[in-house]
Design an enzyme around this catalytic site. Sequence first.
Site, PDB file in Angstrom:
ATOM      1  N   CYS A   1      -4.508  10.312-100.946  1.00 19.97           N
ATOM      2  CA  CYS A   1      -5.771  10.131-100.224  1.00 19.97           C
ATOM      3  C   CYS A   1      -5.657   9.116 -99.092  1.00 19.97           C
ATOM      4  O   CYS A   1      -6.570   9.006 -98.270  1.00 19.97           O
ATOM      5  CB  CYS A   1      -6.872   9.716-101.194  1.00 19.97           C
ATOM      6  SG  CYS A   1      -7.098  10.899-102.527  1.00 19.97           S
TER       7      CYS A   1
ATOM      8  N   HIS B   1     -12.592   6.958 -97.193  1.00 22.97           N
ATOM      9  CA  HIS B   1     -12.141   8.133 -97.934  1.00 22.97           C
ATOM     10  C   HIS B   1     -13.263   8.552 -98.887  1.00 22.97           C
ATOM     11  O   HIS B   1     -13.818   7.731 -99.621  1.00 22.97           O
ATOM     12  CB  HIS B   1     -10.870   7.783 -98.710  1.00 22.97           C
ATOM     13  CG  HIS B   1     -10.532   8.776 -99.771  1.00 22.97           C
ATOM     14  ND1 HIS B   1     -10.420  10.122 -99.502  1.00 22.97           N
ATOM     15  CD2 HIS B   1     -10.317   8.631-101.104  1.00 22.97           C
ATOM     16  CE1 HIS B   1     -10.141  10.758-100.628  1.00 22.97           C
ATOM     17  NE2 HIS B   1     -10.079   9.882-101.607  1.00 22.97           N
TER      18      HIS B   1
ATOM     19  N   ASN C   1     -14.029  15.520-103.047  1.00 18.25           N
ATOM     20  CA  ASN C   1     -12.870  14.745-102.581  1.00 18.25           C
ATOM     21  C   ASN C   1     -11.779  15.720-102.128  1.00 18.25           C
ATOM     22  O   ASN C   1     -11.171  16.399-102.950  1.00 18.25           O
ATOM     23  CB  ASN C   1     -12.380  13.877-103.744  1.00 18.25           C
ATOM     24  CG  ASN C   1     -11.174  13.034-103.386  1.00 18.25           C
ATOM     25  OD1 ASN C   1     -10.532  13.242-102.355  1.00 18.25           O
ATOM     26  ND2 ASN C   1     -10.858  12.081-104.247  1.00 18.25           N
TER      27      ASN C   1
HETATM   28  N1  ACO Z   1     -19.468  16.001-117.065  1.00 22.07           N
HETATM   29  C1  ACO Z   1     -20.055  15.463-118.142  1.00 22.07           C
HETATM   30  N2  ACO Z   1     -19.521  14.439-118.847  1.00 22.07           N
HETATM   31  C2  ACO Z   1     -18.358  13.944-118.406  1.00 22.07           C
HETATM   32  C3  ACO Z   1     -17.698  14.466-117.278  1.00 22.07           C
HETATM   33  C4  ACO Z   1     -18.297  15.538-116.618  1.00 22.07           C
HETATM   34  N3  ACO Z   1     -17.744  16.114-115.519  1.00 22.07           N
HETATM   35  N4  ACO Z   1     -16.555  13.768-117.084  1.00 22.07           N
HETATM   36  C5  ACO Z   1     -16.503  12.834-118.039  1.00 22.07           C
HETATM   37  N5  ACO Z   1     -17.589  12.958-118.851  1.00 22.07           N
HETATM   38  C6  ACO Z   1     -17.927  12.170-120.022  1.00 22.07           C
HETATM   39  C7  ACO Z   1     -16.714  11.571-120.671  1.00 22.07           C
HETATM   40  O1  ACO Z   1     -16.101  12.496-121.536  1.00 22.07           O
HETATM   41  C8  ACO Z   1     -17.316  10.403-121.388  1.00 22.07           C
HETATM   42  O2  ACO Z   1     -17.908  10.864-122.571  1.00 22.07           O
HETATM   43  P1  ACO Z   1     -17.674  10.081-123.963  1.00 22.07           P
HETATM   44  O3  ACO Z   1     -18.270   8.735-123.717  1.00 22.07           O
HETATM   45  O4  ACO Z   1     -18.399  10.928-124.946  1.00 22.07           O
HETATM   46  O5  ACO Z   1     -16.185  10.031-124.117  1.00 22.07           O
HETATM   47  C9  ACO Z   1     -18.437   9.962-120.475  1.00 22.07           C
HETATM   48  O6  ACO Z   1     -18.710  11.063-119.605  1.00 22.07           O
HETATM   49  C10 ACO Z   1     -18.072   8.766-119.634  1.00 22.07           C
HETATM   50  O7  ACO Z   1     -16.774   8.973-119.082  1.00 22.07           O
HETATM   51  P2  ACO Z   1     -16.149   7.978-118.079  1.00 22.07           P
HETATM   52  O8  ACO Z   1     -14.780   8.440-117.714  1.00 22.07           O
HETATM   53  O9  ACO Z   1     -16.302   6.594-118.638  1.00 22.07           O
HETATM   54  O10 ACO Z   1     -17.124   8.149-116.855  1.00 22.07           O
HETATM   55  P3  ACO Z   1     -17.305   7.224-115.632  1.00 22.07           P
HETATM   56  O11 ACO Z   1     -18.640   6.652-115.638  1.00 22.07           O
HETATM   57  O12 ACO Z   1     -16.131   6.306-115.453  1.00 22.07           O
HETATM   58  O13 ACO Z   1     -17.254   8.283-114.449  1.00 22.07           O
HETATM   59  C11 ACO Z   1     -15.681   9.023-112.810  1.00 22.07           C
HETATM   60  C12 ACO Z   1     -16.073   9.055-114.254  1.00 22.07           C
HETATM   61  C13 ACO Z   1     -16.797   9.660-111.981  1.00 22.07           C
HETATM   62  C14 ACO Z   1     -14.415   9.832-112.624  1.00 22.07           C
HETATM   63  C15 ACO Z   1     -15.478   7.576-112.398  1.00 22.07           C
HETATM   64  O14 ACO Z   1     -14.596   6.928-113.262  1.00 22.07           O
HETATM   65  C16 ACO Z   1     -14.948   7.456-111.021  1.00 22.07           C
HETATM   66  O15 ACO Z   1     -15.624   7.734-110.065  1.00 22.07           O
HETATM   67  N6  ACO Z   1     -13.715   7.008-110.872  1.00 22.07           N
HETATM   68  C17 ACO Z   1     -13.069   6.931-109.597  1.00 22.07           C
HETATM   69  C18 ACO Z   1     -12.079   7.988-109.590  1.00 22.07           C
HETATM   70  C19 ACO Z   1     -12.057   8.772-108.329  1.00 22.07           C
HETATM   71  O16 ACO Z   1     -12.874   8.696-107.445  1.00 22.07           O
HETATM   72  N7  ACO Z   1     -11.049   9.564-108.269  1.00 22.07           N
HETATM   73  C20 ACO Z   1     -10.859  10.430-107.183  1.00 22.07           C
HETATM   74  C21 ACO Z   1      -9.439  10.606-106.921  1.00 22.07           C
HETATM   75  S1  ACO Z   1      -8.714   9.152-106.461  1.00 22.07           S
HETATM   76  C22 ACO Z   1      -9.214   8.810-105.043  1.00 22.07           C
HETATM   77  O17 ACO Z   1      -9.483   9.632-104.224  1.00 22.07           O
HETATM   78  C23 ACO Z   1      -9.324   7.381-104.844  1.00 22.07           C
END
Ligand code: ACO
Length: 332
Positions: free
Chosen positions: A112, A254, A284
């Site tokens: 990215c 990004h 993304n």
């Molecule tokens: N739909 C519903 N529930 C979901 C989903 C989904 N798509 N994905 C995860 N969950 C659930 C999980 O299973 C978890 O459930 P549990 O508590 O029963 O185990 C719960 O939601 C919370 O999961 P987390 O992983 O803690 O969710 P979080 O609040 O961290 O959000 C996310 C996840 C959106 C990916 C966040 O961590 C984030 O934005 N991270 C940054 C990563 C990113 O942007 N990556 C992109 C690629 S890298 C880049 O470009 C920089």
Amino acid sequence: MRGIRLCGSGAAVPATRLSNDALSQRVETSDEWIRSRTGIGERRVAAEGETLTSLAAAAGAQALQNAGWEPSSLDLILLATSSPDDLFGSAPKVQAVLGAERAVAFDLTAACSGFLFALVTAAQYLRSGAMQRVLVIGADQLSSWVDWSDRRTCVLFGDGAGAVAVEATGDADALLGFRMASDGRRGENLTLSQQPQRQELLPGISAQQGGFSTIAMNGQEVYKFAAREVPAILQQLLDDTSTSPSELDWLLLHQANQRILDAVGERLGMAAEKVLSNLAHYGNTSAATIPLMLHEAVSDGRISSGDLIATSGFGAGLSWGAALLRWDGPTS
Ligand code: ACO
């Protein structure tokens, strides 16, 4: 020292839209969950026949047209991608499609951060006087590399391409400053790595068979990384260039996650309307997000000539970077 000028932008996305509601028929998720956690409403997915090369070439052709350049005037095509059609590189194929026969063309892989790193790399060739005209393309087709049964990652990514035509100038410089960083020690938080699969060639001699696994991500660690490093590197850049956030017309980050955009904007004290976002429409798109967003904001007249833009790419590697740009290309 010679400078660079950003002369034109372009973008291309596949026609096929995949909405959150549609995706929730495949994995256990919902529009509400995805929108509230990421800001994403839909993403584009390459259809059969659409390739990384075709998307990159379409974005590049539009940037050339907007710059008013003939393909034959290009010295270099730099394609930032982590999802080439061919591991040996897709940039030469883009060169062939564009008919840019004079240009040398090669890929640059930095996930990215790829477009930002490619733009800075292009600037070095231009500033040194080695080249006059470069086409910088950011393109990714991560739909090919997502595990479509993993709701933690498949909701985030989409396909797309964006491009900028960049020229050497003797006067004002559009790249006012930049910083780049990598930390491979934290790389395991976001990977698209080779699948361990040995094949025995002869007794005692085995070789790794090519093939990759799907994207694996520790979302919370990536979030923490971005929320910490992106404001820090942007602040360093502003300090380097004696620029106050109030002087910025736009923050062009990004497009990974709306919560990251909001957090970085707040840390810099930027008004929300100055933080560009098109996450709702594309998700993304990795190396494509920055030029895709730039092109959209130039095309709809938000970005106009002379605007000062702070941009930051960040992602797998881990890698991150920031640049201060002056848009000087044609506006709508
Ligand atoms: N739909 C519903 N529930 C979901 C989903 C989904 N798509 N994905 C995860 N969950 C659930 C999980 O299973 C978890 O459930 P549990 O508590 O029963 O185990 C719960 O939601 C919370 O999961 P987390 O992983 O803690 O969710 P979080 O609040 O961290 O959000 C996310 C996840 C959106 C990916 C966040 O961590 C984030 O934005 N991270 C940054 C990563 C990113 O942007 N990556 C992109 C690629 S890298 C880049 O470009 C920089």
